[in-house]
Design an enzyme around this catalytic site. Structure first.
Site, short mmCIF file in Angstrom:
data_model
loop_
_atom_site.label_atom_id
_atom_site.label_comp_id
_atom_site.label_asym_id
_atom_site.label_seq_id
_atom_site.Cartn_x
_atom_site.Cartn_y
_atom_site.Cartn_z
N TRP A 43 0.89 -1.17 0.00
CA TRP A 43 0.00 0.00 0.00
C TRP A 43 0.92 1.22 0.00
CZ3 TRP A 43 -4.65 2.12 -0.55
CH2 TRP A 43 -5.03 3.25 0.18
N SER A 45 1.32 4.40 0.80
CA SER A 45 0.48 5.19 1.72
C SER A 45 0.74 6.69 1.63
CB SER A 45 0.76 4.71 3.15
OG SER A 45 0.38 5.68 4.10
N GLY A 46 -0.31 7.46 1.41
CA GLY A 46 -0.18 8.92 1.40
C GLY A 46 0.27 9.45 2.74
N LEU A 47 -0.24 8.84 3.80
CA LEU A 47 0.17 9.28 5.14
C LEU A 47 1.66 9.04 5.34
CD1 LEU A 47 -0.34 10.20 8.07
CD2 LEU A 47 -0.89 7.83 8.62
N ASP A 57 -0.57 15.08 5.96
CA ASP A 57 -1.20 14.31 4.88
C ASP A 57 -2.44 15.10 4.42
OD1 ASP A 57 -2.14 12.28 3.21
OD2 ASP A 57 -2.93 11.07 4.87
N ASP A 84 -2.29 4.65 -3.00
CA ASP A 84 -3.24 5.55 -2.35
C ASP A 84 -3.18 6.87 -3.11
OD1 ASP A 84 -4.62 7.22 -0.64
OD2 ASP A 84 -3.16 7.09 1.00
N ASP A 86 -5.43 9.42 -2.77
CA ASP A 86 -6.26 10.44 -2.12
C ASP A 86 -7.58 10.61 -2.88
OD1 ASP A 86 -4.27 10.69 -0.25
OD2 ASP A 86 -3.32 12.39 -1.24
N GLU A 113 -10.56 8.13 -2.97
CA GLU A 113 -11.54 8.28 -1.88
C GLU A 113 -12.51 9.42 -2.19
OE1 GLU A 113 -8.21 8.96 0.82
OE2 GLU A 113 -9.16 10.81 1.52
N LYS A 119 -7.76 16.77 0.23
CA LYS A 119 -8.18 15.89 1.34
C LYS A 119 -7.35 16.18 2.59
CE LYS A 119 -5.99 12.66 2.76
NZ LYS A 119 -6.08 11.26 2.41
N ASN A 121 -6.11 13.91 6.14
CA ASN A 121 -6.08 12.53 6.65
C ASN A 121 -7.33 12.23 7.47
OD1 ASN A 121 -5.24 10.44 8.96
ND2 ASN A 121 -4.13 10.01 7.08
N SER A 122 -7.86 11.03 7.31
CA SER A 122 -9.14 10.65 7.92
C SER A 122 -9.13 10.72 9.44
CB SER A 122 -9.48 9.22 7.51
OG SER A 122 -9.44 9.10 6.12
N ARG A 158 -12.96 4.14 -2.41
CA ARG A 158 -12.95 4.20 -0.94
C ARG A 158 -14.01 5.19 -0.49
NH1 ARG A 158 -7.47 5.95 2.32
NH2 ARG A 158 -8.38 7.33 3.87
N HIS A 189 -13.83 2.77 5.07
CA HIS A 189 -12.93 3.28 6.10
C HIS A 189 -13.73 3.70 7.33
CE1 HIS A 189 -9.16 4.15 7.68
NE2 HIS A 189 -8.86 5.31 7.13
C1 SPV Z 1 -2.96 6.25 4.15
O1 SPV Z 1 -2.23 5.33 4.58
O2 SPV Z 1 -2.53 7.29 3.68
C2 SPV Z 1 -4.42 6.08 4.19
C3 SPV Z 1 -5.02 5.33 5.28
O3 SPV Z 1 -5.08 6.66 3.38
S1 SPV Z 1 -5.46 6.47 6.50
O4 SPV Z 1 -4.26 7.11 7.01
O5 SPV Z 1 -6.14 5.70 7.51
O6 SPV Z 1 -6.36 7.45 5.93
MG MG Z 2 -4.09 8.21 2.49
#
Ligand code: SPV
Ligand code: MG
Length: 316
Positions: A43, A45-47, A57, A84, A86, A113, A119, A121-122, A158, A189
């Site tokens: 994955w 990951s954007g984060l 993020d 990812d 976004d 997403e 965006k 981060n969630s 997502r 999510h």
């Molecule tokens: C990421 O890993 O960037 C995700 C998952 O999108 S989360 O951080 O839970 O949004």
């Molecule tokens: Mg992300």
């Protein structure tokens, strides 16, 4: 492996009868460790990618940055990379361009997403987060499907309906719409502390798409529960990064406290381990072989035609 082969591999994982394990990564090294450990997929990951730049993020990095890191990881491993992406870095035109770029750089699939651009981060508190309309997001899924060259390229849709507090019915409504729009998998999510709402989603979702979960806030969910609920993929999105931070902190604190690195040594990987991860031995063996081949030409023994020379060097 080509992007098409990687996409086929990702599809096979999503269609398999056991949940696939995806590991969050932010560099070729972290992706390689995940592959060596036995994860099925990376994955991107954007984060993680923004965190290693020490910035939020929140779409502060450009698409090119995320793309370069994802492509570097795809080069370093033989398992598929799911990127990812976004909310698609903009509107449908950005999404179309994004898929052309990601697919051509060896990425197996993208996850977009349904939040608005830019965006956040969630899990970030302190700012209300808003969904894009279902129409707008369905149009982005159409853009992915129109832009991909290989039929196997994967679009994970997502929904952040639970994240923004829009509720389970809205998540289910969107799942149905995204499926009709052509998504290949659904990521549901949640930032709940327990897995109940995600599991309830899996029970009530009557569509045919593979379901993907990210159990960051509900770590009690066990791998065996995933299979029992028909979940196709679990993404451990940030555990590699968080363990790096913990390990680096502990190491650096010890150096300051102890005044020597002596006591740390047994806890660290050796420089030899680092070289092995980098492929130093392979590189040195290759260069010795090339040098030996070059020397043979200078000595004038058995001059070869160009095609033969290529074969000889390849076989070294
Ligand atoms: C990421 O890993 O960037 C995700 C998952 O999108 S989360 O951080 O839970 O949004
Ligand atoms: Mg992300």
């Amino acid at each position: 492996m080509t992007s098409e082969r990687q996409a086929e591999a990702l599809r096979a994982l999503l269609g398999s009868d056991r949940p696939a394990r995806a590991m969050g990564a932010h560099s070729p090294l972290s992706a390689r460790i995940a592959e060596e450990t036995g994860f099925d997929c990376i994955w991107s990951s954007g984060l993680e990618i923004s965190a290693v730049q020490a910035i939020p993020d929140a779409n502060l990095l450009t698409m090119d940055h995320y793309l370069r890191v994802a492509a570097d990881m795809a080069r370093a491993v033989n398992i598929p990379v799911l990127a990812d992406c976004d909310s698609g870095f903009g509107d449908v035109n950005n999404v179309y361009h994004m898929v052309e770029q990601y697919e051509s750089r060896g990425i197996a699939g993208v996850c977009i997403e349904d939040k608005q651009y830019p965006k956040l981060n969630s899990f970030a508190d302190g700012k209300e987060q808003h969904l894009a309309s279902a129409e707008e997001f369905a149009a982005k899924i159409c853009a992915v499907k129109a832009a991909q060259r290989s039929a196997s390229f994967v679009c994970v849709a997502r929904t952040e309906a639970l994240i923004v507090g829009a509720g389970l019915d809205e998540a289910l409504r969107r799942a149905e719409i995204y499926e009709r729009a052509g998504a290949d998998a659904l990521l549901i999510h949640s930032k709940a502390r327990t897995p109940e709402e995600v599991l309830e989603f899996t029970v009530k979702y009557s569509g045919r798409l593979p379901v993907v979960v990210v159990p960051t806030s509900y770590p009690s969910l066990h791998y065996t529960d995933l299979a029992a609920h028909g979940i196709s993929m679990v993404i451990y999105a940030n555990h590699g990064l968080r363990s790096c931070i913990a390990a680096m902190r502990a190491t650096m604190e010890r150096i300051v406290d102890d005044g020597t690195t002596h006591f740390l040594e047994p806890e660290l990987v050796s420089i030899g381990d680092v070289f092995a991860m980098q492929g130093v031995d392979d590189m040195l063996r290759r260069s010795r072989n090339f040098e030996a081949a070059g020397a043979r030409y200078v000595e004038g023994c058995a001059p070869l035609s160009r095609p033969n020379a290529a074969v000889e060097i390849k076989a070294l």
